[in-house]
Write a protein that holds these residues in place. Structure first.
Motif, PDB file in Angstrom:
ATOM      1  N   TRP A 162       0.834  -1.204   0.000  1.00 35.12           N
ATOM      2  CA  TRP A 162       0.000   0.000   0.000  1.00 35.12           C
ATOM      3  C   TRP A 162       0.870   1.255   0.000  1.00 35.12           C
ATOM      4  O   TRP A 162       0.629   2.210  -0.749  1.00 35.12           O
ATOM      5  N   GLU A 163       1.895   1.260   0.848  1.00 34.43           N
ATOM      6  CA  GLU A 163       2.799   2.403   0.927  1.00 34.43           C
ATOM      7  C   GLU A 163       3.478   2.681  -0.404  1.00 34.43           C
ATOM      8  O   GLU A 163       3.608   3.843  -0.828  1.00 34.43           O
ATOM      9  N   GLN A 164       3.893   1.619  -1.117  1.00 30.65           N
ATOM     10  CA  GLN A 164       4.604   1.796  -2.375  1.00 30.65           C
ATOM     11  C   GLN A 164       3.673   2.207  -3.504  1.00 30.65           C
ATOM     12  O   GLN A 164       3.960   3.139  -4.253  1.00 30.65           O
ATOM     13  N   CYS A 165       2.550   1.527  -3.628  1.00 32.13           N
ATOM     14  CA  CYS A 165       1.671   1.763  -4.779  1.00 32.13           C
ATOM     15  C   CYS A 165       0.883   3.054  -4.667  1.00 32.13           C
ATOM     16  O   CYS A 165       0.470   3.622  -5.695  1.00 32.13           O
ATOM     17  N   TRP A 166       0.648   3.535  -3.466  1.00 33.79           N
ATOM     18  CA  TRP A 166      -0.115   4.772  -3.291  1.00 33.79           C
ATOM     19  C   TRP A 166       0.753   5.920  -2.766  1.00 33.79           C
ATOM     20  O   TRP A 166       0.219   6.976  -2.442  1.00 33.79           O
ATOM     21  N   GLN A 180       4.564  10.571   0.429  1.00 26.67           N
ATOM     22  CA  GLN A 180       4.299  11.910  -0.094  1.00 26.67           C
ATOM     23  C   GLN A 180       2.820  12.275  -0.045  1.00 26.67           C
ATOM     24  O   GLN A 180       2.421  13.271  -0.627  1.00 26.67           O
ATOM     25  N   THR A 181       2.026  11.469   0.652  1.00 30.25           N
ATOM     26  CA  THR A 181       0.591  11.717   0.718  1.00 30.25           C
ATOM     27  C   THR A 181       0.182  11.746   2.183  1.00 30.25           C
ATOM     28  O   THR A 181       0.155  10.717   2.855  1.00 30.25           O
ATOM     29  N   ALA A 182      -0.181  12.929   2.667  1.00 28.32           N
ATOM     30  CA  ALA A 182      -0.398  13.116   4.099  1.00 28.32           C
ATOM     31  C   ALA A 182      -1.618  12.360   4.601  1.00 28.32           C
ATOM     32  O   ALA A 182      -1.560  11.670   5.632  1.00 28.32           O
ATOM     33  N   TYR A 183      -2.757  12.461   3.911  1.00 32.61           N
ATOM     34  CA  TYR A 183      -3.967  11.836   4.451  1.00 32.61           C
ATOM     35  C   TYR A 183      -3.858  10.314   4.458  1.00 32.61           C
ATOM     36  O   TYR A 183      -4.407   9.643   5.335  1.00 32.61           O
ATOM     37  N   LEU A 184      -3.115   9.742   3.463  1.00 30.15           N
ATOM     38  CA  LEU A 184      -2.931   8.294   3.469  1.00 30.15           C
ATOM     39  C   LEU A 184      -1.993   7.860   4.604  1.00 30.15           C
ATOM     40  O   LEU A 184      -2.178   6.787   5.186  1.00 30.15           O
TER      41      LEU A 184
END
Length: 821
Positions: free
Chosen positions: A476-480, A484-488
């Motif tokens: 999940w961390e790699q694909c999304w 660099q994505t705060a809400y995720l």
């Protein structure tokens, strides 16, 4: 003297037993002299073996001491006087227990003798007799007892005689020396065969050997064995066998008493040392004891110290230890302090230093309300909520969101920097479980009874669950692009918190932390490398503590015990042997400085799921650098990271590749018939060798163990799972090196990022201080070197045998250097 009384009674002339004539008096006098001579002969024979009385009773108040007392009493009162087998480790004073059995019986006035079986000869002539020479059993009257000490060390033929003696109470004297003498060699006949034998003719010698073998098969030639022993005689004495190990042949023939070692009954140490000191005062005629002054005694600290010692020499070692300390202290010091018992130290503790005793300020801090209660519920609970709010509502990239910068550039690298020094201390202030504990407190306030832990399910499936969850999080961390994505990133934190809250809703304490938390699993893995540990002194826990408040929970116990709800992870401090997995009123818990990673080659238990997690974390480092990896392999990065299914499949493959590669190297080293030095040629394995080696490697990959395919053993149980832990320093160093990039390049920009987070324009924060550092590969090289040393320590074999592991460490290090440095 009994013999003199017998003679006087025989000389008494009352006319009732004879005619009173001179011949009758002479006859009775001769009989009395013979009886007196027999009495003297018996006394002379038994005197070296006589035991006058037991040294002491069973000392102690533990359940083991109570059970031992009951067994001794039952054996002594046995109306059938059945044989007794007393066995246990050396130093347990088992012969004293045998004396207690005899002197506690109705026949306590009869003689008790003790025979050392480790010095007894073949056939035991001193016990059973030989030829016309009588043995000790023949001298022992009815009601007496013979103690066969070290019966396990007697020759095999003597042990068989012991079994016969215990079975039916009979024995037979051994053959005389003349019967045991070998026949005199006869000269070879002066025949053609004799001349051939003297000349060394092989054919003649073959004929003679064949004849000898034929005679042996037909029973020709007398054997010096049981057939030459004398007629059976009945022993009148009771038999007590003392041994250091069980004697299965005697289990059904004797009353068996197993004496527990001192290390399992530390509660008895206090009573034993007090008894030994009183005995010493009595023997020495202590001045203070005569004047009624203070008795010689151990200080509480000294008592705790010896209670934590395992005493491999058992009671005999404790007696010597107390005697030695008393001699060192002298008459002027009635109190024996812990310094006098410096030699009572476990081998595993010699390289450990208790920081709580060396650093009083650290002890005061850990006992204060600040740690961790106020830190958790007065700061962390609010700071964690604020961080998530900023992640959800603030700017969404790391260059403009203070919380996202702190999460990835500070929290992750600092966590890995802490592992070698403080282990998994992060779990003490973990925000995930703080919210889980709040849910639990609310549920308990409503009167809800929480469920007990399903320990069996957690032990069996928990590690694999957290492995799968960690793998899913990494994909999940790699694909999304969570970095660099705060809400995720906030969703990731809230997901783990939700797991802790959910299990806290149903189960007591911290089931999630113990078995299921992926971050906790990683913390436990890298905490094995730490130079500090939290441990308890098992002897103190077993001897002094009776409440177990540290495990169950309970009120404060002066002077040091604090009020507690029990261990949240359902672990008793005395069971801690590993950093994977408390204030004590008895000063049992210690925070100790130790050699880093010592658990891995001492008390460590390898787990397949943990080894799998280790290689998953190594794969995560490569996954973080997937674009560079694609360029290195000549694959277009967009072709991999573009379509989501392809990206996910590639991520899974990268995560699994390090483990498969390490297993393949291990398998290759196992099926090779001979692994020679690097400058020699490796032989080409046969097809059978390949099949056998691959099968053995598969078995080792599942459960560990040595391979049978190669005929080579690398170490005690050194299978793939065991050897996998040698990669731990490299995995830690590789992961830290990745996050050091963020720490050195972006963490120092935290002030400008904080300004943009609150709405300031970039121009306003342009002149704010920024700290940027260069990142070099020293951490990675240090991790590789430590992995090599740890692998060598785990295998306990020469470097030439460890070429597969060395090659794996070198290959992983080279690839990490290319991607990171």
């Amino acid at each position: 003297m009994i013999g003199l009384k017998t003679a006087l009674c025989a000389l008494a002339i009352d006319g009732s037993d004879g005619d009173g004539s001179y011949a009758d008096i002479e006859r009775r006098l001769a009989a009395s002299e013979a009886a007196l001579q027999a009495e003297r002969e018996r006394d002379a024979a038994l005197q070296p073996y006589l035991v006058s009385a037991p040294k002491c009773g069973v000392v102690g108040t533990s359940k083991y001491a109570d059970r031992l007392r009951r067994q001794v009493v039952a054996a002594s009162r046995d109306p059938a006087r059945k044989p007794v087998l007393i066995f246990g480790e050396p130093g347990l004073e088992k012969c004293n227990l045998a004396a207690l059995v005899h002197f506690g019986s109705p026949a306590h006035a009869a003689p008790l003798i003790q025979v050392a079986c480790d010095r007894i000869g073949g056939g035991a002539p001193e016990l059973f007799g030989r030829g016309s020479k009588r043995g000790l059993l023949e001298f022992l009257p009815k009601g007496s007892t013979v103690v066969l000490n070290n019966a396990h060390a007697a020759p095999a033929d003597v042990q068989a005689l012991f079994a016969q003696l215990c079975r039916d109470g009979t024995y037979a004297p051994g053959p005389s020396s003349a019967a045991l003498a070998p026949p005199r060699p006869q000269p070879a006949p002066r025949t053609s065969v004799g001349r051939a034998l003297r000349s060394g003719d092989p054919a003649a010698r073959a004929i003679l050997a064949d004849a000898a073998a034929r005679n042996a098969r037909q029973g020709a030639g007398p054997s010096v064995g049981s057939a030459h022993r004398g007629a059976l005689r009945r022993a009148l004495a009771r038999v007590i066998l003392v041994a250091e190990r069980p004697l299965p042949a005697l289990d059904s023939l004797a009353i068996v008493i197993k004496v527990p070692p001192l290390r399992v009954r530390p509660k008895d140490i206090a009573a034993m040392q007090a008894y030994f000191l009183r005995e010493r005062e009595r023997r020495m005629g202590s001045f203070t004891a005569r004047r009624g002054g203070p008795r010689l005694a151990l200080t509480p600290a000294a008592l705790r110290h010896i209670e934590s010692y395992a005493f491999p020499g058992n009671i005999a070692e404790l007696r010597d230890l107390v005697e030695r300390a008393a001699v060192q202290a002298g008459e002027a010091a009635p109190q024996l302090n812990a310094d006098l018992f410096w030699f009572a130290t476990q081998a595993s503790d010699r390289w450990r230093i208790n920081l709580l005793s060396r650093l009083p300020l650290l002890r005061a801090f850990l006992r204060s309300k600040l740690w961790p209660e106020r830190i958790n519920f007065s700061f962390t609970v609010y700071a964690f909520a604020a961080i998530n709010a900023i992640l959800l509502l603030g700017p969404q990239d790391r260059g403009h969101n203070f919380a996202l910068n702190a999460f990835w550039c500070y929290w992750w690298p600092l966590s890995f920097l802490v592992y070698p020094f403080l282990g998994r201390i992060w779990c003490s202030v973990c925000p995930f479980m703080i919210y889980g504990e709040l849910v639990q407190r609310w549920r308990l306030s409503k009167g809800v009874k929480l469920l007990k832990w399903p320990h069996v399910v957690g032990e069996k499936y928990g590690a694999w669950f957290l492995y799968a969850l960690f793998a899913a999080i990494l994909v999940w961390e790699q694909c999304w692009d969570l970095e660099q994505t705060a809400y995720l990133s906030s969703c990731l934190l809230l997901l783990i918190t939700a797991g802790a809250m959910l299990f806290s809703w149903f189960f007591e304490r911290r089931y999630w932390c113990r078995y299921l938390c992926p971050i906790g699993g990683m913390n436990g893995l890298f905490a094995k490398l730490s130079m500090t540990e939290l441990r308890a002194r098992q002897g103190v826990c077993g001897a002094t503590c009776s409440t177990y408040h540290c495990y169950r929970g309970g009120p404060a116990e002066p002077p040091e015990g604090q009020e507690t709800n029990g261990c949240p992870l359902h672990s008793h401090p005395a069971q801690l042997v590993d950093n994977r997995d408390c204030a004590c009123p008895h000063s049992s818990v210690e925070v100790r400085l130790r050699p880093p990673a010592i658990d891995l080659w001492s008390t460590h238990t390898p787990l397949p799921a943990e080894a799998a997690l280790l290689f998953l974390l190594l794969g995560a480092v490569y996954l973080h650098h997937l674009p560079q990896l694609c360029d290195q392999l000549g694959i277009g990065g967009e072709a991999i990271t573009g379509p989501l299914p392809v990206h996910m499949a590639a991520s899974v493959a990268v995560l699994g590749a390090p483990g498969l590669f390490a297993w393949a190297l291990d398998a290759a080293g196992r099926w090779a018939p001979v692994l020679t030095l690097p400058w020699k040629t490796l032989p080409v394995p046969s097809a059978a060798g390949v099949c056998a080696g691959v099968g053995a490697s598969a078995i080792a990959a599942v459960g560990g163990g040595a391979s049978a395919g190669s005929g080579r053993v690398r170490g005690p149980g050194a299978g793939f799972v065991e050897m996998a832990y040698g990669y731990t320093p490299l995995v830690w160093a590789g992961t830290l090196s990745h996050y050091l990039l963020l720490l050195c390049e972006e963490a120092g920009r935290i002030l400008p990022v904080m300004g943009t987070t609150v709405g300031l324009k970039a121009e306003a924060t342009r002149d704010w201080p920024v700290l940027v550092a260069d990142h070099h590969g020293g951490t990675l090289l240090a991790g590789a070197a430590l992995s090599l040393l740890l692998t060598r320590k785990l295998a306990a074999r020469p470097w030439a045998v460890l070429l597969p592991q060395v090659a794996g460490i070198a290959a992983f290090t080279a690839e990490l250097w290319y991607l990171i440095v």
